[in-house]
Write an enzyme that holds these catalytic residues in place. Structure first.
Site, short mmCIF file in Angstrom:
data_model
loop_
_atom_site.label_atom_id
_atom_site.label_comp_id
_atom_site.label_asym_id
_atom_site.label_seq_id
_atom_site.Cartn_x
_atom_site.Cartn_y
_atom_site.Cartn_z
N LYS A 13 0.82 -1.34 0.17
CA LYS A 13 -0.25 -0.07 -0.11
C LYS A 13 1.10 1.22 -0.01
CE LYS A 13 -2.49 -0.87 3.66
NZ LYS A 13 -2.20 -1.98 4.37
N ARG A 86 -9.62 1.67 9.14
CA ARG A 86 -9.00 0.00 8.98
C ARG A 86 -10.18 -0.41 10.31
NH1 ARG A 86 -3.45 0.80 9.36
NH2 ARG A 86 -2.26 -1.03 9.88
N ARG A 125 12.15 -5.79 4.31
CA ARG A 125 11.51 -4.20 3.68
C ARG A 125 12.59 -2.63 5.02
NH1 ARG A 125 5.14 -2.83 4.58
NH2 ARG A 125 5.14 -2.53 6.40
N ARG A 158 14.34 0.33 9.61
CA ARG A 158 13.59 -0.87 9.15
C ARG A 158 12.48 -0.19 10.40
NH1 ARG A 158 15.55 -5.25 6.51
NH2 ARG A 158 17.83 -4.79 6.05
N ARG A 170 -0.69 -8.42 13.12
CA ARG A 170 -0.95 -7.34 12.59
C ARG A 170 -2.48 -7.96 11.33
NH1 ARG A 170 3.90 -5.09 10.84
NH2 ARG A 170 2.86 -3.78 9.34
P1 AMP Z 1 0.59 0.93 8.87
O1 AMP Z 1 1.74 1.51 8.43
O2 AMP Z 1 -0.11 1.68 8.12
O3 AMP Z 1 0.93 -0.34 8.58
O4 AMP Z 1 0.48 1.10 10.34
C1 AMP Z 1 1.23 0.56 11.39
C2 AMP Z 1 0.21 0.84 12.90
O5 AMP Z 1 -0.24 1.88 13.17
C3 AMP Z 1 -0.84 -0.30 12.94
O6 AMP Z 1 -0.26 -1.82 13.10
C4 AMP Z 1 -1.86 0.65 14.27
O7 AMP Z 1 -1.60 -0.24 15.70
C5 AMP Z 1 -1.39 2.23 14.14
N1 AMP Z 1 -2.38 2.00 13.12
C6 AMP Z 1 -2.25 2.76 11.43
N2 AMP Z 1 -3.31 3.39 10.90
C7 AMP Z 1 -4.28 2.89 11.58
C8 AMP Z 1 -6.02 2.82 11.69
N3 AMP Z 1 -6.09 3.67 10.65
N4 AMP Z 1 -6.39 3.24 12.82
C9 AMP Z 1 -5.92 2.22 13.61
N5 AMP Z 1 -4.40 2.00 14.05
C10 AMP Z 1 -3.35 2.96 13.22
#
Ligand code: AMP
Length: 212
Positions: A13, A86, A125, A158, A170
């Site tokens: 993404k 989310r 990554r 990282r 996750r």
């Molecule tokens: P990401 O970089 O999108 O994988 O997000 C990393 C972490 O940030 C996730 O595992 C959540 O803990 C938190 N996070 C990011 N976006 C959201 C969201 N829209 N709602 C809740 N937690 C979020």
């Protein structure tokens, strides 16, 4: 144009959202990046969400909805959301805030990829500390070893939540809380599914085809 990019952790993404944002001249809004910046700056918000992110859980809806509402207000000419919504409460809040501004979502793109491929991708990554460009130990190394292709930076990092046990947590959260959103958008007829398993360029072309 207002776009949501949906998909499990590691589905690409972030990489694809940056590309689409540049091409369509819209704002890339990545909630994970916003949260990591808060954690790095040790703000009150950052300190309150650090443990949640490290466990792979979701940050409370109220925090995320307020964060995104402000950014959407700042970008009236369009955005691509990466990491939001989310869960269903966030998806409904997004519709409400857009309707209040006389706007709507134009398209939701779902990147499809299996769990094993995700763990493999995520565990390799890394990103440039200067400009945030994404790389991978096996699939996307910088053209010159140790130097960012985009900004020439030499400092890489990282994510602390990019390790196998947290990735699995996750992924479970994605299945339970995020996947129900797919049906929500499908019913509205704005969902497009794209195979996320190919090379970055192949996936990019498939996304371009559905966005037109
Ligand atoms: P990401 O970089 O999108 O994988 O997000 C990393 C972490 O940030 C996730 O595992 C959540 O803990 C938190 N996070 C990011 N976006 C959201 C969201 N829209 N709602 C809740 N937690 C979020």
């Amino acid at each position: 144009m207002n776009i949501v990019l949906l998909g499990p952790p590691g589905s690409g993404k972030g990489t694809q959202a940056k590309r689409i944002a540049e091409k369509k001249r819209i704002a890339p809004l990545a909630t994970g990046e916003m949260l990591r910046a808060e954690v790095l700056s040790a703000s009150a918000l950052g300190l309150s969400v650090k443990g949640i992110i490290e466990r792979g859980d979701l940050v409370p809806d109220a925090i995320m909805i307020a964060m995104i509402e402000k950014r959407i207000g700042d970008n009236p000419s369009g955005f691509i959301l990466d990491g939001f919504p989310r869960d269903l409460a966030q998806a409904e809040a997004l519709d409400t805030m857009l309707a209040a501004r006389g706007q709507k979502l134009d398209r939701v793109v779902l990147l499809k990829i299996g769990e094993e491929a995700l763990v493999d991708r995520i565990s390799g990554r890394f990103t440039c500390r200067g400009c945030g460009a994404s790389y991978h130990d096996r699939y996307q190394r910088p053209r010159v070893e140790g130097v960012c292709d985009l900004c020439g930076g030499k400092d890489f990092e990282r994510r602390p939540d990019d390790n196998a046990p947290v990735v699995r947590a996750r992924f479970a959260v994605y299945r339970r809380q995020t996947e129900p959103i797919v049906g929500y958008y499908e019913k509205r007829g704005i969902l497009s599914r794209v195979d996320g398993t190919g090379a970055v360029e192949e996936v990019a072309e498939a996304i371009d085809r559905v966005l037109g």
